[in-house]
Design a protein around this motif. Structure first.
Motif, PDB file in Angstrom:
ATOM      1  N   ARG A 232       1.421   4.498   5.078  1.00 33.40           N
ATOM      2  CA  ARG A 232       2.421   4.477   4.014  1.00 33.40           C
ATOM      3  C   ARG A 232       2.613   5.895   3.473  1.00 33.40           C
TER       4      ARG A 232
ATOM      5  N   ASP B  90      -4.805  -3.733 -13.506  1.00 27.32           N
ATOM      6  CA  ASP B  90      -4.991  -3.343 -12.109  1.00 27.32           C
ATOM      7  C   ASP B  90      -6.483  -3.380 -11.761  1.00 27.32           C
TER       8      ASP B  90
ATOM      9  N   LEU C 241       3.004  -5.467 -13.396  1.00 25.25           N
ATOM     10  CA  LEU C 241       2.396  -5.327 -12.078  1.00 25.25           C
ATOM     11  C   LEU C 241       2.331  -6.704 -11.437  1.00 25.25           C
TER      12      LEU C 241
ATOM     13  N   ARG D 148      -8.693   4.870  -8.253  1.00 30.57           N
ATOM     14  CA  ARG D 148      -9.334   5.248  -6.979  1.00 30.57           C
ATOM     15  C   ARG D 148      -9.857   6.684  -7.069  1.00 30.57           C
TER      16      ARG D 148
ATOM     17  N   GLN E 283       4.606  -2.211  -4.989  1.00 30.96           N
ATOM     18  CA  GLN E 283       3.973  -1.541  -6.128  1.00 30.96           C
ATOM     19  C   GLN E 283       2.596  -1.012  -5.724  1.00 30.96           C
ATOM     20  N   PRO E 284       2.365   0.252  -5.953  1.00 27.20           N
ATOM     21  CA  PRO E 284       1.018   0.762  -5.657  1.00 27.20           C
ATOM     22  C   PRO E 284       0.009   0.162  -6.616  1.00 27.20           C
ATOM     23  N   ARG E 285      -1.162  -0.075  -6.141  1.00 25.79           N
ATOM     24  CA  ARG E 285      -2.231  -0.599  -6.996  1.00 25.79           C
ATOM     25  C   ARG E 285      -3.544   0.012  -6.564  1.00 25.79           C
ATOM     26  N   GLN E 286      -4.502  -0.081  -7.428  1.00 25.63           N
ATOM     27  CA  GLN E 286      -5.781   0.574  -7.171  1.00 25.63           C
ATOM     28  C   GLN E 286      -6.717  -0.311  -6.349  1.00 25.63           C
ATOM     29  N   VAL E 287      -6.650  -1.592  -6.618  1.00 26.76           N
ATOM     30  CA  VAL E 287      -7.481  -2.500  -5.824  1.00 26.76           C
ATOM     31  C   VAL E 287      -6.872  -2.596  -4.430  1.00 26.76           C
ATOM     32  N   ALA E 288      -7.464  -3.352  -3.578  1.00 19.70           N
ATOM     33  CA  ALA E 288      -7.026  -3.373  -2.186  1.00 19.70           C
ATOM     34  C   ALA E 288      -5.586  -3.872  -2.060  1.00 19.70           C
ATOM     35  N   GLU E 289      -4.829  -3.189  -1.245  1.00 17.05           N
ATOM     36  CA  GLU E 289      -3.437  -3.561  -0.984  1.00 17.05           C
ATOM     37  C   GLU E 289      -3.337  -4.210   0.398  1.00 17.05           C
TER      38      GLU E 289
END
Lengths: 725, 211
Positions: free
Chosen positions: B107, A408, B37, A347, B89-95
């Protein structure tokens, strides 16, 4: 010999005149070999008695007679040099097939340098002894003012004998003992090469020089993956306490060189979602050791890209405002605020791109810096939430670093958000991508979740992935910020041919490189004249023996990587439907070709440095699967006289890489996103062997596939067939 | 000089430049390694449990950045939930967006090891069908993970649509309610600033190293 048929000899003479080169610099050397010999005598005698404009009329009295013969005999033997020393490519690497040598400029200091004195291009030198000098790089002005040769090696100039016959197997090893790599901040040190034919210790007529007319003859390069010349220190955490940044996102970590002179450029790092500003020590310390002041900041990524972009641009502003006082003032007077590079991860990779877009659009302005101060933007596996208009690098030098095993931002076909190459395709300035097999998303920081998604046993791990990152990022910043040409070859040469010394040879890296628009002339970039029979430049395009040739937006149009004929761009996750990067694609199972007619306006290739294109294998296509491996083809140029030069691209260090063998998004065959790879053919290499091939008048460029010309079958996406100036 | 140099002459020898190697074709595709992930779970879905709730007030207004139409707020709740790893788990795509009532949650930290998420939920008003209003309460009102999206891009209409989906799922047995058996209700915190609020929130996370 007495010729009685004057009219016949006149005709012969006219014919000879039309095919023979000028000899103004050496009267009597009618065939321009640098020697006045029997061949020249034969020409003169063949024109004996000829009147008018005749070969052999050395005294220009419009008749070939005894006076001309006398002049020729007086000049018999090697021509005295009458021209200034000639610029000629000398430094080279050997190739396993024609052209047998490639006259590249960048060499790693743990390797060697070849000296390729091509007998075909320099026939007059064949068999002659000479001294080979290595001189600290001088500018054209310095050469004009100082022709004295001073060898940089303690052993002094090297005695060589210029090869005869062919350059194949006759490349000379340069004695590199005593050469010093790197110079201050610069990882590479430039040297000029002089082939001193008269062995007089000066650059004089008849000599050859590589590196006088700009740039160096060759660059002797330190390990880009290793620490640089400076010691470093860190300000572990600095709170900028900026009203424009929310309280929870105000921390920065700063890495800086402690003993670097002058003002140091800024590199700002914006982390990704769930990442941490302290996770990039490897990169901060590395770049600081090469003379950069690196600031890694908290990045407000969880709400989204807009919020992250605010932290990117505001932290840059805060750093500029506060560097003089942070850490007790250790950076006071040491920061070059007019040279800034932005690096962002995931991001954060999108936020640095959008940050540049906001500067471009004027929706963000700063009293501290502006668009012109951002010298390059580097995105590591960026997301694409914002799409065409906003996640747009415009013309800033742009680099994409990406791991093929990213679990990811995966490059998956079902979501444009996860397709990092969308951003890359939008870049119109100098651009480069480094695509690393076996690396995952979080290999490019210290501590993120192991998201590796790929074939078991192919994970390269953090250390090897970060070695690639350190080297390629340093090369990109140096190239774009300082126009450091020594670094450029690390951005486009096949990884098999050149990689950082410390970069593992077991890691597969695929590179793309394209110069800025305006510094290249497209023969066909598929952006205009959208019929497959007409190139961008307006020339005819003819396909023979190949199948399924189309050109269109390079965009995988469904949600699977399974090969389907309804999705000819399978694997090309590089565009949204709102984007505009078009390409061509075709396949073959037998010999075939595509031929581009070169318009007259582009036909003179002499001033161009390279002919380049990019290509990618078709993901999971039956032809790709059937011949899994590097894909090879032949590029052939034909001049307007019908003379040809052909080069197999595999000769340059490997062909077009096969897709990383990752499964998912479909069943059956495996293979992931399209891996475009740049092939750059140096036009100097096409002169190998000499001859009459005429680079000033190129009629066609042809890709030849199958049969004897390369891989027996394949499917290939192609784009950006350009002349690089 | 020439004589001396001649003595140093080196014979022409092939340079020790290795010919660029052609790569070997790939072998039979090996098995794929599973990623650590976790996939994004289906939504709507509830947290496993509501772990802790603490109402707060904040003297300095604080802008809610986790929705497009977010306004400044001066009260709300600190909230700790336990959820499936895929939500944590954090992710870069939409959560998946964590929503409570008609509000999105900010958050602060997520700890995949424990499944805990610490969040700030600005106050909101719950309106019943009969028009009565009351203050929303994360310990009793619907908390759920809505569709994956960037919080800064969602607005009231989006939240309402997602809430309708969640309520339908719950009514039809497609989504169970988060457990409140272990909930800890803390006393109201009157924080002077955002810093103080976040400092207190950090104390709700059992493992500070996970921040």
């Amino acid at each position: 010999m007495i010729l009685t048929q004057a009219s016949a000899s006149s005709l012969i003479a006219t014919a000879l005149l039309s095919t023979m080169p000028a000899f103004a610099q050496c009267p009597g050397d009618l065939d321009a070999t640098g020697l006045v010999d029997g061949a020249d005598l034969a020409v003169l005698l063949g024109a004996w008695g000829c009147t008018g404009a005749c070969p052999g009329d050395l005294d220009k009295d419009s008749i070939v007679d005894g006076n001309d013969l006398g002049l020729m005999l007086a000049a018999w033997g090697a021509c005295p040099p009458t021209t200034p020393a000639a610029e000629a490519a000398l430094a080279a690497v050997t190739l396993p097939a024609w052209p047998w040598a490639s006259w590249v400029d960048t060499y790693n200091a743990n390797g060697s340098v070849g000296i390729a004195i091509d007998p075909g291009q320099h026939p007059s030198l064949a068999g002659r002894a000479a001294l080979l000098w290595v001189i600290d790089d001088r500018s054209p002005t310095e050469w004009a003012g100082n022709a004295t040769l001073t060898d940089s090696r303690a052993s002094g100039p090297q005695s060589v004998t210029c090869p005869s016959g062919t350059i194949q197997g006759n490349v000379i090893a340069l004695n590199v003992t005593g050469l010093v790599a790197g110079s201050g901040d610069a990882p590479a040190r430039g040297y000029d090469l002089v082939l001193d034919m008269d062995q007089d210790g000066t650059l004089s007529p008849g000599d050859l020089i590589d590196g006088r007319d700009g740039g160096a003859g060759f660059w002797w390069t330190r390990d880009l993956a290793a620490l640089g010349p400076y010691t470093t220190a860190t300000i572990a955490s600095h709170d900028v306490n900026d009203a424009d940044i929310i309280d929870s996102m105000e921390l920065e970590r700063v890495y800086y060189p402690t003993n670097a002179p002058g003002l140091r450029p800024i590199v700002a790092i914006s982390h990704g979602n769930g990442h941490n500003y302290a996770w990039y020590d490897y990169l901060g310390n590395h770049l600081a050791s090469w003379g950069f002041v690196v600031m890694s900041h908290q990045n407000d990524t969880i709400p989204g890209i807009t919020s992250a972009t605010v932290t990117t641009v505001e932290h840059t502003e805060s750093f500029i405002a506060q560097y003089a006082t942070m850490g007790g003032g250790v950076l006071a007077g040491k920061v070059d605020v007019d040279r800034i590079a932005w690096i962002g991860h995931s991001r954060g990779g999108e936020s640095v791109t959008y940050g540049y877009d906001r500067l471009f659009d004027g929706t963000f302005t700063s009293p501290s810096y502006g668009l012109a101060d951002i010298k390059c933007v580097i995105a590591i596996a960026p997301t694409d939430f914002l799409g065409t208009a906003s996640a747009n690098p415009h013309a800033v030098p742009y680099m994409l670093l990406y791991g093929a095993a990213d679990g990811d931002v995966c490059g998956c076909p079902d979501s444009d958000i996860a397709d990092s190459f969308n951003l890359y395709e939008r870049a119109t300035g100098l651009r480069h991508s480094t695509y690393v097999h076996g690396a995952d998303h979080n290999d490019f920081n210290c501590c993120g979740t192991n998201d590796f998604s790929g074939p078991a046993g192919t994970a390269i791990g953090t250390t090897l992935a970060q070695d690639v990152a350190k080297a390629s990022i340093l090369a990109m910043i140096r190239r774009s910020m300082f126009d450091d040409r020594a670094m450029e070859e690390f951005l486009w040469r096949q990884n098999e041919s050149l990689r950082a010394i410390g970069q593992s040879s077991t890691v597969t890296v695929v590179r793309e490189f394209k110069p800025a628009a305006g510094t290249a002339s497209p023969i066909d970039d598929f952006q205009a004249n959208t019929a497959t029979t007409v190139s961008t430049s307006g020339g005819a395009v003819n396909a023979a023996g190949i199948t399924n040739l189309i050109e269109a937006l390079a965009n995988d149009n469904n949600t699977t990587f399974t090969w389907l004929t309804s999705d000819p761009w399978n694997g090309a996750v590089r565009n949204r439907t709102t984007d505009s990067s078009r390409a061509g694609v075709f396949d073959w199972t037998a010999a075939g070709s595509i031929t581009w007619s070169v318009p007259a306006s582009l036909a003179d290739f002499r001033q161009a440095r390279a002919l380049s294109f990019r290509a990618a294998q078709g993901t999971r296509h039956p032809n790709t699967v059937a011949a899994l491996g590097d894909l090879d083809l032949t590029v052939m140029l034909r001049d307007t006289n019908g003379l040809e030069r052909s080069i197999r691209i595999g000769t340059l260090g490997g062909g077009i890489e096969e897709p990383y063998q990752r499964s998912g998004f479909g069943s059956g065959a495996v293979g992931w996103q399209a891996e475009f790879e740049t092939v750059r053919i140096l036009l100097s290499d096409l002169r190998s062997g000499g001859g009459a091939f005429d680079l000033s008048s190129i009629a066609t460029v042809q890709f030849r596939v199958g049969g004897a010309d390369g891989s027996a079958q394949g499917r290939l996406m192609i784009d950006d067939l350009i002349l690089e100036n | 000089m020439t004589t001396l140099l001649a003595a140093l002459a080196l014979a022409i020898v092939p340079p020790s430049i290795p010919a660029p190697a052609k790569e070997l074709p790939a072998q039979v595709p090996p098995a794929q390694a599973p990623s650590d992930l976790a996939p994004v779970p289906a939504t709507p879905a509830s947290p496993i449990a509501i772990v802790a709730v603490q109402p707060f007030t904040i003297a300095q207004p604080y802008r809610h950045r986790f929705r497009k139409d977010g306004a400044e707020f001066t009260s709300g709740h600190l909230l700790v939930v336990r959820a499936e790893t895929g939500f944590v788990q954090p992710r870069q795509v939409a959560e998946p967006v964590l929503c409570v009532g008609s509000q999105t949650a900010e958050r602060l930290w997520s700890d995949p090891a424990t499944g805990l998420i610490v969040a700030i939920v600005p106050s909101w008003i719950e309106r019943a069908k009969d028009g009565t209003e009351r203050a929303g309460d994360p310990s009793t009102d619907l908390a759920w993970f809505a569709s994956p999206e960037l919080p800064e891009r969602v607005d009231a209409a989006w939240i309402a649509a997602e809430r309708a989906r969640a309520e339908t799922a719950r009514a039809t047995g497609g989504m169970r309610k988060a457990s409140t058996r272990e909930i800890v209700r803390h006393e109201r915190l009157d924080a002077a600033s955002q810093d103080a609020l976040i400092a207190r929130a950090s104390e709700l996370l059992p493992d500070p190293a996970a921040r």
